[in-house]
Scaffold this active site. Structure first.
Site, PDB file in Angstrom:
ATOM      1  N   HIS A   1      27.508  66.198  90.617  1.00  0.00           N
ATOM      2  CA  HIS A   1      28.167  65.350  89.758  1.00  0.00           C
ATOM      3  C   HIS A   1      27.043  64.937  88.545  1.00  0.00           C
ATOM      4  O   HIS A   1      26.363  64.099  88.825  1.00  0.00           O
ATOM      5  CB  HIS A   1      28.413  63.920  90.526  1.00  0.00           C
TER       6      HIS A   1
ATOM      7  N   HIS B   1      26.766  64.605  83.865  1.00  0.00           N
ATOM      8  CA  HIS B   1      27.207  64.520  82.561  1.00  0.00           C
ATOM      9  C   HIS B   1      26.466  64.961  81.670  1.00  0.00           C
ATOM     10  O   HIS B   1      25.806  64.534  81.070  1.00  0.00           O
ATOM     11  CB  HIS B   1      27.606  63.325  82.233  1.00  0.00           C
TER      12      HIS B   1
ATOM     13  N   GLN C   1      38.049  61.681  80.202  1.00  0.00           N
ATOM     14  CA  GLN C   1      37.382  60.487  80.374  1.00  0.00           C
ATOM     15  C   GLN C   1      38.263  59.223  80.091  1.00  0.00           C
ATOM     16  O   GLN C   1      38.015  58.335  80.544  1.00  0.00           O
ATOM     17  CB  GLN C   1      35.964  60.460  79.261  1.00  0.00           C
TER      18      GLN C   1
ATOM     19  N   HIS D   1      36.767  61.710  89.453  1.00  0.00           N
ATOM     20  CA  HIS D   1      36.174  60.184  89.306  1.00  0.00           C
ATOM     21  C   HIS D   1      37.095  59.443  90.021  1.00  0.00           C
ATOM     22  O   HIS D   1      38.103  59.379  89.304  1.00  0.00           O
ATOM     23  CB  HIS D   1      35.931  60.000  87.927  1.00  0.00           C
TER      24      HIS D   1
ATOM     25  N   GLU E   1      36.343  54.191  91.008  1.00  0.00           N
ATOM     26  CA  GLU E   1      34.984  53.868  90.757  1.00  0.00           C
ATOM     27  C   GLU E   1      35.090  52.586  90.237  1.00  0.00           C
ATOM     28  O   GLU E   1      34.923  52.255  88.713  1.00  0.00           O
ATOM     29  CB  GLU E   1      34.155  54.867  89.641  1.00  0.00           C
TER      30      GLU E   1
ATOM     31  N   ASP F   1      24.723  62.086  88.428  1.00  0.00           N
ATOM     32  CA  ASP F   1      25.606  61.471  87.621  1.00  0.00           C
ATOM     33  C   ASP F   1      25.161  61.383  86.271  1.00  0.00           C
ATOM     34  O   ASP F   1      25.775  61.948  85.074  1.00  0.00           O
ATOM     35  CB  ASP F   1      26.083  59.944  88.131  1.00  0.00           C
TER      36      ASP F   1
ATOM     37  N   TRP G   1      25.364  55.121  80.284  1.00  0.00           N
ATOM     38  CA  TRP G   1      25.539  54.448  81.579  1.00  0.00           C
ATOM     39  C   TRP G   1      24.076  54.171  82.397  1.00  0.00           C
ATOM     40  O   TRP G   1      24.283  53.165  83.232  1.00  0.00           O
ATOM     41  CB  TRP G   1      26.390  55.437  82.628  1.00  0.00           C
TER      42      TRP G   1
END
Ligand SMILES: [Zn+2]
Length: 423
Positions: A56, A58, A151, A209, A212, A308, A314
């Site tokens: 996982h 991005h 997203q 996702h 979350e 992630d 983030w």
């Protein structure tokens, strides 16, 4: 005759073995190989593992920290909003360059397979164009799998659904979603039905996702399990994050866990990001927000640690080290029994490889010759030390070498060097 022999290393299961490599494949794993080799790596006393796998990530956002601003609140929602600006500012070339730099880091850390979600929200789909280019460029040393990730929501964004389809048509491998970000619980459930049907029609895997959030009523995992079962997608679906399960009622979870197990869904918690993003709306006590890892495992649900984010809207830290990820997971999930600590290492290697469907993975004749030599004696010691990577081999080629984690010591009456291995 072998091209390369990795000699005398300790495998994660405790065996000591020589590993003979021909071309891009492991040709032999024996207690002792008496044969010529083009090159030899002496791994005596060191751990030799199959490579790290991140299920996982991005890649389109990585190494962008501070652009256009830092995330002042530290929340998921401010991160999504910042990324919403950045994805329209960054050019394809900039995203490719950042991703390639990240892949250098990953290669040096023995992280040789990555599943990356790619934002399909903007109509220009520059994110997808960039990441497909990165896939091609790193193919010889890193396996990069892409997830079409709406997203801003499959239905909440104006062309959310259409753009997921376009991304899949362009060659993205996996179907993604974000049900808790749709406008209503009903829309979230409908998005899962839709996405699972798209995956079933196209013969693709699914990685959502899912939930979350700290909201215990966010129960999309229940719908994901139902749709997986209904469409016969068992073994091809993953629920990423699942943080709402941390806050759910225990009675409800006692019904939910067997449903997830029955559906053959894998779970991908992301401990670095979950521990910093969740609980932000709490005063005290402040929830950890990590999903129920040990309870899932006791029900036979595959659980793998994901990373992630690294240096993005983030998460402001990270080094492409899956041992950091497992180390944090071990602490937050309180996996401190010796068996549990060792399992945390398996969760960033073999379990993740199985979750993302890697074939030819592992240390056995016929598997791809991808290995990491670590400055540690055991998997648990590798976690404790976040051990240095002494050598990284990808598909038969040595792609990175690094020094031991030793330090010089200048203390009267004590040794001149210190190595923090367990005596
Ligand atoms: Zn994510």
């Amino acid at each position: 005759m072998f091209d390369l022999i990795v000699r005398g290393g300790t495998l994660p299961d405790g065996r000591v073995a020589d590993i003979g490599i021909r071309g891009d494949r492991i040709a032999a794993v024996e207690p002792r190989i008496d044969a010529e080799a083009g090159a030899v790596i002496d791994a005596a006393g060191d751990l030799v593992s199959p490579p790290f796998v991140d299920p996982h990530f991005h890649m389109d956002a990585t190494l962008s920290y501070g652009t256009p601003r830092v995330n002042a609140s530290g929340t998921l929602l401010e991160g999504i909003s910042l990324w919403g600006e950045l994805r329209d500012l960054a050019t394809v070339d900039e995203m490719v360059e950042r991703a390639l730099t990240y892949c250098d880091w990953a290669a040096s850390m023995g992280l040789l397979a990555i599943r990356s979600h790619v934002d399909t929200t903007p109509d220009h789909l520059n994110t997808v164009t960039a990441m497909l280019e990165v896939c091609d460029k790193v193919r010889d040393y890193i396996d990069l799998q892409l997830v079409a990730f709406p997203q801003d929501g499959l239905y909440r964004a104006p062309n959310g659904r259409e753009n997921v389809i376009r991304a899949l048509d362009m060659g993205v491998d996996v179907v993604g979603g974000i049900p808790h970000f749709e406008r209503t619980m009903t829309d979230g459930a409908a998005s899962l039905k839709d996405l699972c049907e798209i995956a079933a029609q196209r013969g693709l895997m699914v990685d959502i996702h899912c939930d979350e959030t700290d909201d215990p009523m966010s129960r999309h995992i229940e719908t994901l399990a139902y749709e997986t079962q209904r469409l016969g997608l068992q073994g091809r679906v993953a629920g990423s994050h699942l943080t709402s399960m941390h806050s759910m009622d225990n009675y409800y979870v006692s019904k939910l866990l067997p449903l997830i197990a029955e559906a053959g869904i894998a779970a991908i918690p992301n401990p670095l990001i979950n521990i910093v993003l969740q609980g932000r709306h709490d005063s005290y006590p402040k929830r950890r927000g990590l999903t129920r890892v040990k309870e899932m495992q006791s029900h036979g649900i595959p659980v793998g640690w994901g990373q992630d984010c690294v240096l993005d809207p983030w998460y402001s830290l990270g080094t492409a080290d899956m041992l950091d990820v497992a180390f944090m997971g071990l602490h937050v999930a309180q996996m401190t029994h010796p068996d549990e600590m060792a399992r945390c290492f398996t969760m960033v290697t073999e379990t993740n490889a199985a979750i993302i469907g890697l074939e030819d993975y592992g240390i056995r004749p016929g598997a791809l010759a991808s290995l990491v030599v670590l400055d540690a004696a055991t998997p648990t010691e590798a976690l404790r030390l976040r051990a240095s990577r002494l050598a990284v081999i990808s598909k038969g080629k040595v792609i990175a070498r690094g020094p031991r984690g030793d330090a010089g010591l200048n203390v009267p009456g004590r040794p001149a060097t210190v190595r923090r291995r367990q005596p």
